[in-house]
Design an enzyme around this catalytic site. Structure first.
Site, short mmCIF file in Angstrom:
data_model
loop_
_atom_site.label_atom_id
_atom_site.label_comp_id
_atom_site.label_asym_id
_atom_site.label_seq_id
_atom_site.Cartn_x
_atom_site.Cartn_y
_atom_site.Cartn_z
N GLU A 146 52.35 33.61 8.29
CA GLU A 146 52.60 32.60 7.24
C GLU A 146 52.08 33.03 5.88
OE1 GLU A 146 50.96 29.01 8.84
OE2 GLU A 146 52.73 28.65 10.08
N GLU A 300 56.90 29.32 16.08
CA GLU A 300 55.84 28.37 16.45
C GLU A 300 56.35 26.94 16.35
OE1 GLU A 300 52.24 28.44 14.17
OE2 GLU A 300 52.16 30.61 14.13
#
Ligand code: GLA
Length: 655
Positions: A146, A300
């Site tokens: 991320e 995710e």
């Protein structure tokens, strides 16, 4: 066809002794897990001191996984440098906009502009590439985690100046574009310029916009640093990095997507029920679009408890299953989770997991196993790795433009709470509830394949972008633009002769003045709106709905302009959800586009090679009816016409 949909999640064996690894593998097999992501945040376990590498445990883990038929997505751990690194390289610590240098103790504690950090990241990526680039368990490289860290401070200032020098060539040009005559900001030397840290009062919006572009390029460079190394040390293993969607836009996702071999996202819907599924639909549509309408991967999601504001959101196994199908039906190669096993302690200790703290004999783990079983039954939905797509065919597109987001974040706007992401979500949600499939596009993309293009709150547009929208409409397209769009050029200079000037010609209007409003507005067609209105003059457009009451009483609020072979619509106010849906659905109907089902009963069409699937998901608590033809891969039933779908149920039909 690939043999299987990917199923599994982030796996952190470094947090547990090897006895637990054996137990993990047993449970993974019981739950039909076939893929785990290893290595995210494991830097201090892999390089406990500078240049000293301890890969033995990871060797053992990969060997164990491979021996049990479980593939590995191997992550470089660079989102969390170890404490020794932060101590040795204080200049590589992040600095906040207030000038506070953050210390070690959490994650993402690095400054992407610091050469020491970039060097250390390249070094660990190189070591991992050399050691595992040809490992038989390796399915994919997962760079970092991320990306999104934005830092300020001296190291960043120096890099920002170099970036500005490259962009502008001279201070004369920069002073002109930034209009530094305003508030005596004229720069006489490059060293007088700083990244836009906290200021006494409003900062220069042109400077902020440039800084956002610079910061985005910096993160992309940090990614490509590692991606290049990993590609050179392994052959044909795709490289990805997981975007946090949809709430982070500290970088240009389109540019990242172009630099990746495969797009992957993390998604954590924050609302219960149908609203949460609307959010998942948004993220899945965005991921598919970023991937160029080709397969991508949900890296995710959370099982049953999702972090948000004050209290975690609880979701049921059925919701988790339908969300997973929402992503897969939009081209995801599978459904992965954060995380496999709950940690004993540490940050996020109470984050949900596939194996909860309370263990195997739980509804939670039974849900994990149920989803694994289902995905195994749906292996026909797994595209061939070489499959080029496309996976969907949509006629409507929403413009998703990072620079528009960044421009709406500048201060000194007529409203401080202009929210780009919220408006884009509202537009997407209206289409989703109306049962209309939608893609996202960048304003520089070729728009000609779409019948309708929706352009929410794009304050800055270049003349080339505005020209492309004109050409699109001229050639028969339908454009719907929202308030304040086209007000400035790409450097945040207001386009002369009225706000919205960049789009004035195609929209057939002039915006004399913007009128932010407190309270509610009513339009002549009964629509309700809020927050924003504009004083429009018609310059060829006709009024679809006018303001009713207030200072703009009787003046146009929503307009329609026939331009060339197409039509350009303008919505100058913040319509409420129902009104926005009514207006947009009307425009789609004019283009011959009508939705299927809707209001939480979702129908998706997926192409996998030559095969076509219809996936029906009932996110509501009442039964619905849809018309489908073909065999349901889940129930084995065959459908040939109207079919009832029970509350919460799903169908996966091969047609
Ligand atoms: C992100 C991160 C994970 C974890 C989850 C929590 O997606 O990548 O490491 O922090 O959020 O929801």
């Amino acid at each position: 066809m690939a043999s299987e949909l990917l199923y599994g999640g982030d796996y952190n064996p470094e947090q547990y002794p090897p006895e637990v690894w054996a137990e993990d593998v047993r449970l993974m097999k019981a739950a039909r897990v076939n893929t785990v992501t290893v290595g995210v945040f494991s830097w201090s376990s892999l390089e406990p001191s500078e240049g000293v590498f301890t890969f033995d445990w990871l060797d053992d883990v990969l060997k164990l996984l491979h021996a049990n038929g479980i593939g590995v997505i191997l992550a470089t751990p660079t989102a969390s440098p170890p404490p020794w690194f932060s101590l040795a390289h204080p200049e590589a610590l992040p600095v906040t906009a207030d000038g506070l240098r953050l210390l070690h103790g959490s994650r993402d504690t690095y400054n992407p502009a610091a050469e020491a950090y970039r060097h250390a990241a390249r070094r660990i990526a190189t070591e991992m590439g050399r050691r595992y680039g040809t490992h038989p368990a390796l399915r994919m490289w997962h760079v970092h985690n991320e990306y999104g860290t934005v830092s300020f401070g001296p190291v960043v200032d120096a890099e920002f100046r170099l970036w500005l020098e490259r962009k502008y060539g001279s201070l004369l040009a920069l002073n002109d574009v930034w209009n530094t005559a305003f508030w005596s900001q004229r720069y006489g030397q490059w060293t007088e310029i700083f990244a836009p840290q906290a200021t006494q009062y409003l900062g220069n919006p042109a400077q902020l916009l440039d800084f956002k572009r610079f910061a985005a390029e910096l993160l992309l460079a940090a990614f490509t640093d590692q991606a290049d190394i990993l590609r050179s040390l392994s052959s044909g293993i795709p490289v990805t990095t997981n975007f946090m969607l949809p709430s982070w836009l500290h970088y240009d996702q389109w540019a990242f997507a172009a630099a990746e071999d495969l797009v992957s996202i993390d998604d954590y819907p924050s609302e219960p029920g149908v609203e949460g599924h609307a959010q998942a639909a948004f993220s899945g549509d965005l991921a598919r679009s970023l991937a160029g309408n080709r397969p991508w991967l949900l890296m995710e999601q959370a099982t049953n408890l999702i972090y948000r504001r004050d209290a975690m959101l609880v979701r049921s196994t059925q919701d988790m299953i339908r969300s997973s199908l929402q992503y897969i039906a939009r081209g995801s190669l599978g459904a992965l989770f954060f995380q496999w096993r709950a940690p004993r302690t540490g940050a996020e200790v109470f984050h949900s997991s596939m194996v909860p703290h309370s263990g195997e004999d739980t509804d939670q783990f039974r849900g994990t196993a149920r989803l694994g079983e289902l995905l195994a039954e749906l292996s026909e939905l797994a595209p061939d790795p070489g499959e080029a797509g496309p996976v969907a065919e949509n006629r409507v597109a929403i413009v998703w433009y990072p620079e528009a987001w960044w421009a709406a974040e500048t201060r000194g706007l007529p409203r401080a709470d202009l929210n780009y992401a919220a408006l884009v979500h509202q537009v997407h949600r209206a289409l989703w509830l109306a049962g209309t499939g939608v893609d996202f596009v960048h304003p520089d993309h070729d728009l000609s394949g779409y019948d309708v293009v929706l352009l929410p709150l794009a304050i800055p547009l270049s003349s080339a972008q505005a020209g492309a929208f004109e050409d699109y409409v001229n050639a028969g397209g339908r454009l719907v633009a929202w308030y304040f769009s086209g007000t400035t050029d790409e450097n945040f200079s207001v386009v002369p002769a009225g706000y919205g000037g960049r789009l004035a010609r195609v929209l057939g209007i002039r915006v004399q003045m913007v009128h932010p409003v407190d309270g509610d507005l009513t339009l002549s067609d009964g629509s309700t709106a809020t927050r924003w209105s504009e004083h429009l003059d018609l310059r060829g457009a006709e009024t679809v709905a006018g303001y009713s009451g207030g200072v703009l009483d009787g003046k146009p609020a929503v307009t329609r302009h026939e331009f060339g072979d197409g039509v350009a619509h303008y919505i100058s106010t913040q319509l409420d959800d129902d009104a926005l849906r009514t207006h947009v659905v009307g425009i789609l109907a004019d283009a011959g586009i009508t939705g299927q089902a809707g209001d939480g009963l979702e129908i998706l069409h997926l192409r996998v090679g030559e095969a076509r699937f219809t996936i029906v998901l009932n996110h509501t608590d009442t039964a619905g009816s849809v018309t489908v033809h073909g065999n349901d891969l889940v129930s084995g039933r065959s459908h040939a016409g109207p079919t009832e779908v029970a509350a919460g149920a799903y169908l996966v039909v091969r047609s």
